[in-house]
Design an enzyme around this catalytic site. Structure first.
Site, short mmCIF file in Angstrom:
data_model
loop_
_atom_site.label_atom_id
_atom_site.label_comp_id
_atom_site.label_asym_id
_atom_site.label_seq_id
_atom_site.Cartn_x
_atom_site.Cartn_y
_atom_site.Cartn_z
N TYR A 71 0.84 -1.21 0.00
CA TYR A 71 0.00 0.00 0.00
C TYR A 71 0.87 1.26 0.00
O TYR A 71 0.62 2.21 -0.72
CB TYR A 71 -0.92 0.00 1.22
CG TYR A 71 -1.96 1.10 1.18
CD1 TYR A 71 -3.26 0.83 0.72
CD2 TYR A 71 -1.67 2.40 1.58
CE1 TYR A 71 -4.21 1.83 0.67
CE2 TYR A 71 -2.61 3.40 1.53
CZ TYR A 71 -3.88 3.11 1.07
OH TYR A 71 -4.84 4.11 1.01
N PHE A 123 -6.93 19.55 -24.74
CA PHE A 123 -7.73 18.35 -24.94
C PHE A 123 -9.06 18.50 -24.19
O PHE A 123 -9.15 19.23 -23.21
CB PHE A 123 -6.96 17.11 -24.45
CG PHE A 123 -7.71 15.84 -24.71
CD1 PHE A 123 -7.96 15.42 -25.99
CD2 PHE A 123 -8.21 15.08 -23.66
CE1 PHE A 123 -8.70 14.27 -26.24
CE2 PHE A 123 -8.94 13.92 -23.89
CZ PHE A 123 -9.19 13.51 -25.19
N ASP A 124 -10.10 17.76 -24.64
CA ASP A 124 -11.46 17.91 -24.05
C ASP A 124 -11.49 17.78 -22.53
O ASP A 124 -12.16 18.55 -21.86
CB ASP A 124 -12.45 16.82 -24.49
CG ASP A 124 -12.30 16.33 -25.89
OD1 ASP A 124 -11.33 16.69 -26.56
OD2 ASP A 124 -13.19 15.58 -26.30
N ASP A 213 1.06 19.06 -20.84
CA ASP A 213 0.24 17.86 -20.95
C ASP A 213 1.05 16.93 -21.85
O ASP A 213 1.14 17.13 -23.07
CB ASP A 213 -1.12 18.21 -21.58
CG ASP A 213 -1.98 16.98 -21.88
OD1 ASP A 213 -1.43 15.86 -21.93
OD2 ASP A 213 -3.19 17.15 -22.09
N ALA A 215 1.00 13.64 -22.64
CA ALA A 215 0.49 12.33 -23.08
C ALA A 215 1.31 11.73 -24.23
O ALA A 215 1.61 10.54 -24.24
CB ALA A 215 -0.98 12.45 -23.49
N LYS A 256 -0.89 6.59 -23.41
CA LYS A 256 -0.35 6.87 -24.75
C LYS A 256 1.14 6.52 -24.73
O LYS A 256 1.51 5.37 -24.90
CB LYS A 256 -0.59 8.34 -25.13
CG LYS A 256 -2.03 8.67 -25.47
CD LYS A 256 -2.88 8.94 -24.28
CE LYS A 256 -4.23 9.51 -24.62
NZ LYS A 256 -5.07 9.63 -23.43
N HIS A 448 -21.67 12.93 -27.64
CA HIS A 448 -21.21 11.98 -28.66
C HIS A 448 -21.01 10.57 -28.13
O HIS A 448 -21.07 9.61 -28.87
CB HIS A 448 -19.94 12.48 -29.34
CG HIS A 448 -18.80 12.75 -28.41
ND1 HIS A 448 -18.78 13.84 -27.56
CD2 HIS A 448 -17.67 12.08 -28.16
CE1 HIS A 448 -17.67 13.81 -26.85
NE2 HIS A 448 -16.97 12.75 -27.19
N1 F0G Z 1 -4.48 14.91 -22.67
C1 F0G Z 1 -4.45 14.51 -23.95
C2 F0G Z 1 -3.63 15.27 -24.93
C3 F0G Z 1 -5.20 13.40 -24.35
O1 F0G Z 1 -5.19 13.03 -25.63
C4 F0G Z 1 -5.97 12.71 -23.38
C5 F0G Z 1 -6.76 11.54 -23.77
C6 F0G Z 1 -5.94 13.16 -22.06
C7 F0G Z 1 -5.18 14.27 -21.74
C8 F0G Z 1 -6.74 12.48 -20.98
O2 F0G Z 1 -6.12 11.31 -20.61
O3 F0G Z 1 -7.76 9.52 -21.23
O4 F0G Z 1 -5.85 9.08 -19.67
O5 F0G Z 1 -7.77 10.46 -18.94
N2 F0G Z 1 -7.01 11.21 -24.96
C9 F0G Z 1 -7.70 10.00 -25.43
C10 F0G Z 1 -7.88 10.09 -26.91
C11 F0G Z 1 -8.93 9.66 -24.69
O6 F0G Z 1 -8.59 9.21 -27.47
O7 F0G Z 1 -7.34 10.98 -27.56
P1 F0G Z 1 -6.93 10.02 -20.09
#
Ligand code: F0G
Length: 456
Positions: A71, A123-124, A213, A215, A256, A448
């Site tokens: 843990y 990102f969204d 960010d 990723a 990623k 969506h």
């Molecule tokens: N930042 C970027 C640039 C991303 O592309 C994503 C996720 C996230 C943050 C969020 O990360 O999914 O681990 O919570 N992108 C995926 C996509 C979902 O299909 O582009 P997460």
């Protein structure tokens, strides 16, 4: 010189079911024309996302077996902490269960109501976590990003004039500056070190934190090596270290460029911010040395980060994405150029110019690609853009794109050939399709994922 190829071979395979067009027409109808409603067994080639869909290596699977499930103080956490220190040079690490969780924890410390968070296209989920705190994500991406046929080596770059103007007029409201590399929303497009340095300079002048960010940081480093003159003789590891050296903090979706199926983290230089974020991490994610991940996940991630920062891996990865792009171009399919690092984007307004935007040409294309070849792609257009929160009218973004995101190390170039041929076939038949879809049900936000559609 010999052509480059994958620096690995395949040890385990996962069978795919090659369905017929008749089956797919029935399944997509049953799914109410929403590809999120399909069962994965009904999909032949899954280009829905490159997130958490990559193939782990034998070394990562070995790491899984030796993961430490304590843990607190897990050996696997300390391994990951050492890797993060070695590869990106950050002292403080907080594991989280995925990228958006890292955003949730870090923004709980940094973002206050009414503040601004400028950067290249967020990102969204990033935008969501900023707006959830009643702050504003200000998009300062360069204009070239929004023209799919205009060549530019770093379409993810920040427009420095726009950012400078924002800092001059409203720096008191700016919480921090965020760079997403590569920039997913702009099409997996990279950000140059030259641009990062300029943003850093502005951040320093106004005393603001600069956050990345990260990723797809390794794919970004590959583009820096191959497109930015100053770095052509530097190793990926050196470029990665230099890239991160300009930042004060990191949010990472490890699904990623960590090449794992789940995971994320926050990395920080400031002990104070780390301590503040720790409280939120314990509340939302779990104790500081696991943060929502199993010990074995941390161990696989540590190994994955080493593998994703190897040049030969990145070369085969990015070449495969480009291979798909070139093949699609050979069928005349209108795709975004230059190709991104993790995906090929089709310009749906050029694919279906005859379909009005109110009838969702992007989603029409998603459905046609599925029918043609069992290919699952994602609409990044007006369905995803949702309705205006005030007027409730549909929003129509500048671009109506369909993304084919390529999972890491999962498919061969034969799959790319097959996919391109299916897209080509759909393109040839495109003029026969005169109408799109209408919504029959939709959620108030993020529609969506769960919407239902019917053909007009
Ligand atoms: N930042 C970027 C640039 C991303 O592309 C994503 C996720 C996230 C943050 C969020 O990360 O999914 O681990 O919570 N992108 C995926 C996509 C979902 O299909 O582009 P997460």
């Amino acid at each position: 010189m010999l052509p480059s190829c994958e620096p690995y071979k395949i040890k385990m395979i996962e069978p795919l079911y090659p369905s017929s067009r008749e089956e797919r027409e029935l399944w997509i109808k049953e799914a109410r024309y929403n590809i999120f409603n399909l069962k994965s067994d009904q999909v032949f080639i899954d280009f829905l996302t490159d997130s958490g869909t990559g193939a782990m290596s034998d070394r990562q699977w070995s790491a899984i077996m030796s993961g430490d499930e304590s843990y607190a103080g897990s050996r696997s956490f300390h391994q990951l902490k050492d890797t993060v220190k070695e590869l990106i040079g950050f002292e403080y690490l907080l594991p989280t269960h995925q990228g958006r969780a890292a955003e949730n924890v870090l923004f709980s410390v940094l973002v206050k109501e009414g503040q601004l968070v400028p950067g290249n296209a967020h990102f969204d989920t990033t935008k969501g976590h900023i707006e959830f705190r009643k702050a504003i994500a200000v998009d300062c991406t360069i204009d070239e990003a929004y023209d799919t046929s205009k060549p530019h080596p770093f379409k993810g770059n920040v427009n420095i004039d726009k950012l400078e103007e924002l800092m001059r007029t409203s720096s008191d409201k700016v919480s921090f500056i965020l760079i997403t590399a590569t920039c997913n929303t702009a099409g997996g497009q990279p950000v140059s070190i030259e641009n990062i340095r300029k943003v850093k300079n502005l951040a320093d002048r106004y005393g603001k934190l600069l956050i990345i960010d990260a990723a797809r940081f390794a794919e970004n480093a590959y583009f820096i090596k191959t497109r930015e003159e100053e770095f052509k003789n530097k190793s990926i590891r050196n470029i990665v270290l230099e890239m991160f050296s300009y930042f004060d903090g990191v949010t990472m979706s490890a699904k990623k460029d960590g090449i794992v199926n789940i995971g994320g983290f926050i990395a920080l230089r400031s002990k104070k911010i780390y301590q503040e974020a720790s409280t939120f991490n314990i509340m939302f994610e779990g104790f500081l040395t696991y943060g929502g991940q199993a010990g074995r996940d941390l161990a696989a991630l540590s190994q994955g980060l080493h593998e994703s920062t190897e040049f030969d891996y990145l070369e085969s990865r990015i070449s495969q994405v480009a291979f798909l792009g070139e093949r699609m171009k050979s069928y005349g399919v209108p795709v975004q150029e230059p190709f991104g690092g993790h995906a090929i984007f089709i310009d749906a307004l050029k694919f279906f110019p005859q379909i009005p935007r109110e009838e969702f040409p992007g989603q029409t294309l998603v459905v046609e690609l599925y029918k043609a070849g069992g290919i699952r792609s994602a609409e990044i257009g007006s369905l995803m853009a949702d309705r205006d929160p005030v007027t409730r009218e549909n929003r129509f973004p500048a671009l109506e794109l369909v993304r084919l995101a390529i999972p890491r190390r999962a498919y061969t170039n034969n799959h790319m050939d097959y996919a391109a041929a299916a897209v080509g076939q759909a393109f040839e038949a495109a003029q026969n399709i005169r109408r799109g879809y209408r919504l029959i049900s939709e959620a108030p936000i993020m529609r969506h994922f769960t919407m239902e559609l019917e053909p007009i």
